[in-house]
Scaffold this motif. Structure first.
Motif, PDB file in Angstrom:
ATOM      1  N   VAL A 168       0.853  -1.191   0.000  1.00  0.00           N
ATOM      2  CA  VAL A 168       0.000   0.000   0.000  1.00  0.00           C
ATOM      3  C   VAL A 168       0.884   1.234   0.000  1.00  0.00           C
ATOM      4  O   VAL A 168       1.856   1.315   0.759  1.00  0.00           O
ATOM      5  CB  VAL A 168      -0.925   0.030   1.240  1.00  0.00           C
ATOM      6  CG1 VAL A 168      -1.801   1.279   1.226  1.00  0.00           C
ATOM      7  CG2 VAL A 168      -1.784  -1.227   1.308  1.00  0.00           C
ATOM      8  N   ILE A 169       0.552   2.188  -0.868  1.00  0.00           N
ATOM      9  CA  ILE A 169       1.241   3.474  -0.912  1.00  0.00           C
ATOM     10  C   ILE A 169       0.205   4.573  -0.723  1.00  0.00           C
ATOM     11  O   ILE A 169      -0.993   4.329  -0.831  1.00  0.00           O
ATOM     12  CB  ILE A 169       2.002   3.680  -2.243  1.00  0.00           C
ATOM     13  CG1 ILE A 169       1.010   3.707  -3.428  1.00  0.00           C
ATOM     14  CG2 ILE A 169       3.073   2.613  -2.432  1.00  0.00           C
ATOM     15  CD1 ILE A 169       1.616   4.202  -4.735  1.00  0.00           C
ATOM     16  N   GLU A 170       0.676   5.782  -0.445  1.00  0.00           N
ATOM     17  CA  GLU A 170      -0.199   6.947  -0.432  1.00  0.00           C
ATOM     18  C   GLU A 170       0.277   7.875  -1.527  1.00  0.00           C
ATOM     19  O   GLU A 170       1.483   8.055  -1.712  1.00  0.00           O
ATOM     20  CB  GLU A 170      -0.145   7.653   0.919  1.00  0.00           C
ATOM     21  CG  GLU A 170      -1.118   8.812   1.003  1.00  0.00           C
ATOM     22  CD  GLU A 170      -1.141   9.459   2.373  1.00  0.00           C
ATOM     23  OE1 GLU A 170      -1.936   9.006   3.213  1.00  0.00           O
ATOM     24  OE2 GLU A 170      -0.352  10.395   2.581  1.00  0.00           O
ATOM     25  N   THR A 171      -0.660   8.437  -2.268  1.00  0.00           N
ATOM     26  CA  THR A 171      -0.294   9.339  -3.352  1.00  0.00           C
ATOM     27  C   THR A 171      -1.351  10.417  -3.537  1.00  0.00           C
ATOM     28  O   THR A 171      -2.491  10.257  -3.117  1.00  0.00           O
ATOM     29  CB  THR A 171      -0.076   8.559  -4.676  1.00  0.00           C
ATOM     30  OG1 THR A 171       0.536   9.420  -5.639  1.00  0.00           O
ATOM     31  CG2 THR A 171      -1.382   8.030  -5.232  1.00  0.00           C
ATOM     32  N   LYS A 172      -0.951  11.483  -4.170  1.00  0.00           N
ATOM     33  CA  LYS A 172      -1.868  12.570  -4.512  1.00  0.00           C
ATOM     34  C   LYS A 172      -2.666  12.153  -5.747  1.00  0.00           C
ATOM     35  O   LYS A 172      -2.130  11.543  -6.670  1.00  0.00           O
ATOM     36  CB  LYS A 172      -1.067  13.841  -4.804  1.00  0.00           C
ATOM     37  CG  LYS A 172      -1.901  15.035  -5.206  1.00  0.00           C
ATOM     38  CD  LYS A 172      -0.992  16.227  -5.478  1.00  0.00           C
ATOM     39  CE  LYS A 172      -1.773  17.401  -6.025  1.00  0.00           C
ATOM     40  NZ  LYS A 172      -0.873  18.520  -6.333  1.00  0.00           N
ATOM     41  N   ILE A 173      -3.939  12.516  -5.744  1.00  0.00           N
ATOM     42  CA  ILE A 173      -4.825  12.235  -6.871  1.00  0.00           C
ATOM     43  C   ILE A 173      -5.491  13.551  -7.272  1.00  0.00           C
ATOM     44  O   ILE A 173      -5.767  14.396  -6.423  1.00  0.00           O
ATOM     45  CB  ILE A 173      -5.869  11.167  -6.484  1.00  0.00           C
ATOM     46  CG1 ILE A 173      -6.802  10.849  -7.646  1.00  0.00           C
ATOM     47  CG2 ILE A 173      -6.666  11.566  -5.280  1.00  0.00           C
ATOM     48  CD1 ILE A 173      -7.760   9.697  -7.350  1.00  0.00           C
ATOM     49  N   ILE A 174      -5.726  13.709  -8.571  1.00  0.00           N
ATOM     50  CA  ILE A 174      -6.470  14.865  -9.071  1.00  0.00           C
ATOM     51  C   ILE A 174      -7.616  14.334  -9.911  1.00  0.00           C
ATOM     52  O   ILE A 174      -7.406  13.577 -10.867  1.00  0.00           O
ATOM     53  CB  ILE A 174      -5.590  15.806  -9.918  1.00  0.00           C
ATOM     54  CG1 ILE A 174      -4.404  16.320  -9.110  1.00  0.00           C
ATOM     55  CG2 ILE A 174      -6.429  16.972 -10.456  1.00  0.00           C
ATOM     56  CD1 ILE A 174      -3.386  17.094  -9.933  1.00  0.00           C
TER      57      ILE A 174
END
Length: 149
Positions: free
Chosen positions: A96-102
């Motif tokens: 699991v990773i965390e990332t910015k989404i648009i």
């Protein structure tokens, strides 16, 4: 008539284009899947490496549906491993990773599990944790946000 605070939330369709800028993905078609708790991103050649006492996930993405030639190599800090059921109901343990989404003109951070989705129709699923309290899903429409080029 039942009135809700959620009526002020923006609408999204059952599929939308979005961007993952910190991963180098400027456009990816995602299925909005409220039946899935966690979001999932197609990833392959996944490797966990240690850099500066931190576990980093190195992986590649095929961002374009039905295109196995175009690929993006990227990295992200490993948050954890999570066991989730795949579309066949079989439990898988995934990084699991965390990332910015648009999506449209809205940007926020989400957790993403990484898994091979080559055989699936969409390279990404946007699960209910990612859309909860942010959007209402109009299951009869698609691509209501066209600001990503």
């Amino acid at each position: 008539m039942n009135t809700s605070k959620n009526q002020s939330l923006p609408l999204i369709g059952w599929r939308e284009y979005l961007a993952l800028p910190t991963l180098g993905v400027t456009k990816i078609k995602a299925k909005i899947d409220t039946g899935a708790k966690t979001s999932a991103l197609h990833a392959f050649n996944v490797k966990i490496v240690e850099k500066d006492n931190q576990n980093i996930v190195e992986f590649e993405i095929h961002p374009i549906q039905k295109d196995n030639q175009t690929s993006i190599f990227t990295t992200a800090p490993l948050l954890e491993y999570r066991t989730v059921k795949n579309s066949g109901g079989i439990a898988e343990t995934r990084p699991v990773i965390e990332t910015k989404i648009i999506l449209g003109n809205i940007s926020w951070a989400i957790a993403l599990t990484l898994t091979n989705r080559d055989s699936m129709g969409f390279r990404m699923l946007l699960g209910r944790d990612a859309v909860k309290n942010r959007f209402l899903v109009d299951t009869g429409n698609s691509f209501l946000h066209h600001s990503i080029t």
